[in-house]
Enzyme design. Structure first.
Site, PDB file in Angstrom:
ATOM      1  N   LYS A   1       6.105   1.043   9.449  1.00 41.27           N
ATOM      2  CA  LYS A   1       5.055   1.045   8.444  1.00 41.27           C
ATOM      3  C   LYS A   1       3.731   1.382   9.123  1.00 41.27           C
ATOM      4  CE  LYS A   1       4.797  -2.201   5.395  1.00 41.27           C
ATOM      5  NZ  LYS A   1       4.516  -1.178   4.355  1.00 41.27           N
ATOM      6  N   GLY A   2       2.781   1.848   8.326  1.00 40.10           N
ATOM      7  CA  GLY A   2       1.474   2.141   8.869  1.00 40.10           C
ATOM      8  C   GLY A   2       1.107   3.604   8.840  1.00 40.10           C
TER       9      GLY A   2
ATOM     10  N   ASP B   1       6.363  -3.754  -1.041  1.00 40.14           N
ATOM     11  CA  ASP B   1       5.616  -2.775  -0.257  1.00 40.14           C
ATOM     12  C   ASP B   1       6.506  -1.565   0.021  1.00 40.14           C
ATOM     13  OD1 ASP B   1       3.574  -1.642   1.210  1.00 40.14           O
ATOM     14  OD2 ASP B   1       3.285  -3.369   2.531  1.00 40.14           O
TER      15      ASP B   1
ATOM     16  N   SER C   1       0.840  -1.193   0.000  1.00 38.03           N
ATOM     17  CA  SER C   1       0.000   0.000   0.000  1.00 38.03           C
ATOM     18  C   SER C   1       0.880   1.250   0.000  1.00 38.03           C
ATOM     19  CB  SER C   1      -0.905   0.008   1.233  1.00 38.03           C
ATOM     20  OG  SER C   1      -1.666  -1.180   1.298  1.00 38.03           O
ATOM     21  N   GLY C   2       0.297   2.366  -0.418  1.00 30.95           N
ATOM     22  CA  GLY C   2       1.018   3.618  -0.372  1.00 30.95           C
ATOM     23  C   GLY C   2       1.386   4.162  -1.738  1.00 30.95           C
ATOM     24  N   SER C   3       1.987   5.341  -1.738  1.00 32.54           N
ATOM     25  CA  SER C   3       2.249   6.061  -2.990  1.00 32.54           C
ATOM     26  C   SER C   3       3.308   5.397  -3.861  1.00 32.54           C
ATOM     27  CB  SER C   3       2.662   7.502  -2.674  1.00 32.54           C
ATOM     28  OG  SER C   3       3.825   7.530  -1.859  1.00 32.54           O
TER      29      SER C   3
ATOM     30  N   GLU D   1      -0.939  -5.376   5.850  1.00 33.24           N
ATOM     31  CA  GLU D   1       0.406  -5.436   5.258  1.00 33.24           C
ATOM     32  C   GLU D   1       1.259  -6.493   5.943  1.00 33.24           C
ATOM     33  OE1 GLU D   1       1.008  -0.815   3.735  1.00 33.24           O
ATOM     34  OE2 GLU D   1       1.684  -1.385   5.728  1.00 33.24           O
TER      35      GLU D   1
ATOM     36  N   LYS E   1      13.444   7.895   3.036  1.00 34.34           N
ATOM     37  CA  LYS E   1      13.035   6.844   3.979  1.00 34.34           C
ATOM     38  C   LYS E   1      14.220   6.033   4.513  1.00 34.34           C
ATOM     39  CE  LYS E   1       8.970   8.207   2.813  1.00 34.34           C
ATOM     40  NZ  LYS E   1       8.018   7.424   2.046  1.00 34.34           N
TER      41      LYS E   1
ATOM     42  N   GLY F   1       0.010   5.099   6.436  1.00 32.63           N
ATOM     43  CA  GLY F   1      -1.244   5.150   5.691  1.00 32.63           C
ATOM     44  C   GLY F   1      -2.355   4.326   6.317  1.00 32.63           C
TER      45      GLY F   1
END
Length: 234
Positions: free
Chosen positions: A98-99, A85, A29-31, A107, A125, A101
């Site tokens: 993570k998380g 991911d 998930s995510g951009s 995930e 990151k 979003g």
């Protein structure tokens, strides 16, 4: 070079190296993952790849559908070949936050069912220690009735500050895909044993999952400002 281009080069490299024909692919998930799905769709079209995609969130499921990829689920495909991911932060030991979003639980479930977990991210990151760059804290998904006791317990044991994550387009807290709340823990001690810390917090009644991914990621790709990719392995 834009930050978006840095995300794209990392995503394309990971998909090209890890996604093969006749594989089961966990879609994060995510951009940054948007670019991974775009690249997979290109390869499916040009190479006629047969890939079954397992989503980690509502967003990931919608991406799979948007690009006409084959949608699967853990009930029928519980063994995943590779999951790609994003991450909010990656430290020198390949421990992840993570998380950001809100998708940490699904995930982590998908990653735990995968032979390999690969992270794609831009250069912002990449950190030596968790908290060097990412300042929004470690997400903790909790059962709604327990959020105040968990706040008190975590701060009492480990220090720092915890906030209930507020929604932007609705009044009240963020509600996850699983109907839970998210606490964001702004820790102050960057030298905690993250594996031990994760275990202790997860054992607190009411905690569903924590956005610490310890010893789960095999390789990370960091897209750089000049268009290159830095790779880091365990």
């Amino acid at each position: 070079m834009s930050l978006e281009k840095a995300k794209q080069v990392a995503a394309y490299r990971a998909v090209d190296e890890y996604v093969k024909g006749h594989c089961v692919f966990g879609v994060g998930s995510g951009s940054t993952v948007v670019y991974a799905v775009q690249r997979l769709a290109e390869r499916v079209e040009t190479e006629n790849l047969k890939v079954i995609c397992i989503p980690t969130s509502f967003q990931a499921k919608q991406l799979i559908i948007k690009y006409n990829l084959t949608l699967g689920e853990l009930e029928t495909h519980p063994n995943i070949d590779v999951t790609i991911d994003g991450a909010d932060e990656v430290d020198s030991n390949m421990t992840l936050i993570k998380g950001g979003g809100g998708c940490l639980l699904q995930e982590k479930i998908v990653a735990s069912c995968s032979k390999k977990m690969i992270v794609i991210a831009d250069y912002t990151k990449d950190s030596k220690k968790l908290g060097d760059r990412y300042k929004k804290g470690i997400p903790i998904e909790v059962i709604p009735m327990a959020y105040v006791p968990i706040q008190n317990k975590v701060v009492g044991m480990f220090g720092g500050e915890i906030k209930l994550r507020s929604a932007i387009a609705k009044a009240g807290p963020v509600v996850t895909d699983n109907g839970n709340f998210i606490l964001d823990w702004m820790f102050t001690n960057q030298d905690l044993d993250w594996e031990k810390t994760s275990t202790i917090i997860k054992l607190m009644p009411g905690v569903v999952e924590i956005g610490l991914f310890v010893k789960m990621c095999e390789k990370a790709y960091f897209g750089q400002a000049e268009g290159t990719v830095i790779e880091r392995s365990v």
